[in-house]
Design an enzyme around this catalytic site. Structure first.
Site, PDB file in Angstrom:
ATOM      1  N   TRP A  98       3.836   7.583   5.253  1.00  0.00           N
ATOM      2  CA  TRP A  98       3.759   7.165   6.664  1.00  0.00           C
ATOM      3  C   TRP A  98       5.026   7.534   7.416  1.00  0.00           C
ATOM      4  O   TRP A  98       4.974   8.008   8.544  1.00  0.00           O
ATOM      5  CB  TRP A  98       3.475   5.660   6.762  1.00  0.00           C
ATOM      6  CG  TRP A  98       2.128   5.321   6.205  1.00  0.00           C
ATOM      7  CD1 TRP A  98       1.870   4.512   5.135  1.00  0.00           C
ATOM      8  CD2 TRP A  98       0.848   5.799   6.671  1.00  0.00           C
ATOM      9  NE1 TRP A  98       0.513   4.475   4.907  1.00  0.00           N
ATOM     10  CE2 TRP A  98      -0.132   5.244   5.823  1.00  0.00           C
ATOM     11  CE3 TRP A  98       0.443   6.644   7.708  1.00  0.00           C
ATOM     12  CZ2 TRP A  98      -1.493   5.495   5.981  1.00  0.00           C
ATOM     13  CZ3 TRP A  98      -0.912   6.902   7.870  1.00  0.00           C
ATOM     14  CH2 TRP A  98      -1.867   6.330   7.015  1.00  0.00           C
TER      15      TRP A  98
ATOM     16  N   LYS B 178      -4.221  -4.119   8.281  1.00  0.00           N
ATOM     17  CA  LYS B 178      -3.692  -4.509   6.984  1.00  0.00           C
ATOM     18  C   LYS B 178      -3.599  -6.036   6.879  1.00  0.00           C
ATOM     19  O   LYS B 178      -4.119  -6.622   5.957  1.00  0.00           O
ATOM     20  CB  LYS B 178      -2.306  -3.895   6.751  1.00  0.00           C
ATOM     21  CG  LYS B 178      -2.224  -2.399   7.059  1.00  0.00           C
ATOM     22  CD  LYS B 178      -2.814  -1.506   5.986  1.00  0.00           C
ATOM     23  CE  LYS B 178      -3.164  -0.105   6.457  1.00  0.00           C
ATOM     24  NZ  LYS B 178      -2.038   0.711   6.908  1.00  0.00           N
TER      25      LYS B 178
ATOM     26  N   ASP C 272       8.037   0.307  11.764  1.00  0.00           N
ATOM     27  CA  ASP C 272       6.609   0.290  11.471  1.00  0.00           C
ATOM     28  C   ASP C 272       6.387  -0.856  10.485  1.00  0.00           C
ATOM     29  O   ASP C 272       6.821  -0.783   9.337  1.00  0.00           O
ATOM     30  CB  ASP C 272       6.209   1.640  10.851  1.00  0.00           C
ATOM     31  CG  ASP C 272       4.742   1.696  10.436  1.00  0.00           C
ATOM     32  OD1 ASP C 272       4.051   0.658  10.514  1.00  0.00           O
ATOM     33  OD2 ASP C 272       4.291   2.791  10.041  1.00  0.00           O
TER      34      ASP C 272
HETATM   35  C1  LIG Z   1      -1.862   2.199   7.430  1.00  0.00           C
HETATM   36  C2  LIG Z   1      -0.532   2.526   7.900  1.00  0.00           C
HETATM   37  C3  LIG Z   1      -0.319   3.390   9.003  1.00  0.00           C
HETATM   38  C4  LIG Z   1      -1.432   4.091   9.723  1.00  0.00           C
HETATM   39  O1  LIG Z   1      -2.116   3.246  10.541  1.00  0.00           O
HETATM   40  P1  LIG Z   1      -3.326   3.784  11.447  1.00  0.00           P
HETATM   41  O2  LIG Z   1      -3.626   2.557  12.249  1.00  0.00           O
HETATM   42  O3  LIG Z   1      -4.423   4.185  10.526  1.00  0.00           O
HETATM   43  O4  LIG Z   1      -2.834   4.898  12.273  1.00  0.00           O
HETATM   44  C5  LIG Z   1       0.981   3.605   9.403  1.00  0.00           C
HETATM   45  N1  LIG Z   1       2.017   3.041   8.776  1.00  0.00           N
HETATM   46  C6  LIG Z   1       1.847   2.217   7.723  1.00  0.00           C
HETATM   47  C7  LIG Z   1       3.035   1.610   7.066  1.00  0.00           C
HETATM   48  C8  LIG Z   1       0.577   1.944   7.252  1.00  0.00           C
HETATM   49  O5  LIG Z   1       0.409   1.132   6.205  1.00  0.00           O
END
Ligand SMILES: *Cc1c(COP(=O)(O)O)cnc(C)c1O
Length: 353
Positions: free
Chosen positions: A99, A187, A163
């Site tokens: 990511w 998540k 993030d």
């Molecule tokens: C799942 C995830 C993403 C991507 O998220 P999307 O909503 O599918 O774009 C980005 N960063 C992390 C840490 C993730 O776990």
């Protein structure tokens, strides 16, 4: 059979959340209209957005001067929006895996990226030096794929952007140490479709480039996340999860439960000769617990997956780039699911011993 949902995302939600959302899909807030068909500008939905923002602020203890936004496009859209809005010429990115690499790739379209990286993704870079001339530092607190996690806030004197897609609401965070925190909701919070952004208002307005309205944070701040039609159903579901978290004792209680679940599983991984953890102990994630068959039993990987499937467990296969197993233990995963997995590991050992 009762299912134990270890998927990494979209992932398990509290039963109450899916129940309340299903109810609202039939009749939302006593309006006699489905949540799927009501105007996002109705009084009833407006109240949902306000309450969701308020609970974000309350549960995360967000200080004055920050906005809470609910956007579309996923965390992946933020990878581009962040440099678009905030990068003048240079930013530092901690590359902790898939990511973070994707976030970096977008930033390179807007300026120079200073990359910080450990020897492999099973360790986290720590105590690194930062260049003086960066506009911000970008980190990924929890690495959903590799199973590493920064469990403490960063103390640096540049704006930090994090993030937190996969560990928001699982531990106490000092929001004042961040310029921005964001994540996809699928998540730890809601069904896929909504992205949360917590942004310090005064970091905006410093770049010279033109920014399209939809990609400009200021647009969404000015219109209180209602510039265009927001993802109505996931926002409603997020509100139900926040209410559930609050009733359970908030972030502190979530953290206690997360530690309890992670300890149970990591202890078994470390004890059981059939399995081995993949991540440096001090960097182990509380949310995504990764492990593999130990070398002597490598050929039993498929057997163990079958063994767990027979016991109602889903989502345990590791990410295709890493292999092995990954148990995602998000806030809403009941401790009894972790106990069931630990028991399966013990039974597997017995049946092969
Ligand atoms: C799942 C995830 C993403 C991507 O998220 P999307 O909503 O599918 O774009 C980005 N960063 C992390 C840490 C993730 O776990």
């Amino acid at each position: 059979m009762k299912k134990h949902n270890f998927y990494a995302g979209p992932s398990v939600l509290p039963k109450k959340v899916t129940k309340e959302t299903a109810k609202a899909l039939k009749n939302f807030a006593g309006t006699g209209i489905s949540l799927a068909s009501i105007s996002h500008r109705s009084k009833e939905f407006d109240e949902v957005v306000i309450e969701t923002q308020d609970l974000f602020k309350e549960l995360l203890d967000i200080p004055e001067g920050y906005s809470v936004l609910f956007l579309g496009g996923g965390a992946s859209m933020q990878f581009a929006m962040i440099p678009y809005n905030l990068m003048k010429s240079k930013a530092a990115y901690v590359n902790t895996g898939a990511w973070a690499s994707k976030a970096m790739k977008e930033a390179k379209l807007f300026g120079e990226v200073h990359e910080i990286k450990a020897d492999d993704f099973f360790h986290l870079p720590k105590n690194f030096d930062l260049p003086k001339d960066i506009d911000y530092l970008h980190i990924t607190t929890n690495n959903t794929i590799y199973g590493t996690e920064y469990k403490d806030d960063f103390d640096v004197n540049v704006p930090v952007i994090a993030d937190m897609s996969s560990d928001i609401f699982s531990r106490k965070v000092d929001i004042s140490k961040y310029a921005m925190i964001y994540g996809g909701a699928q998540k730890n919070l809601a069904p896929a479709g909504v992205t949360f952004v917590i942004i310090k208002n005064d970091i905006l307005g410093k770049v010279d480039r033109q920014i399209p309205s939809m990609l400009n944070y200021q647009t969404h701040i000015d219109k209180d996340s209602m510039f265009n039609t927001p993802p109505v159903i996931p926002i409603f579901a997020a509100l139900q999860t926040l209410k559930w978290m609050k009733a359970k004792g908030g972030v502190e209680a979530m953290n206690k439960k997360a530690i309890e679940k992670a300890d149970l599983l990591y202890n078994e991984i470390d004890r059981n000769p059939y399995f081995v953890g993949t991540v440096a102990k001090e960097d182990r994630s509380l949310m995504n617990i990764c492990f593999v068959m130990s070398d002597a039993y490598k050929e039993l990987e498929k057997d163990f997956l079958e063994f767990t499937t027979e016991r109602g467990m889903v989502g345990l296969k590791g990410h295709r780039s890493v292999g092995g197993f990954r148990a995602s233990t998000y806030n809403s995963l009941p401790i009894k699911s972790v106990k069931a997995l630990v028991k399966a590991m013990q039974k597997f050992e017995e049946s092969h011993g």
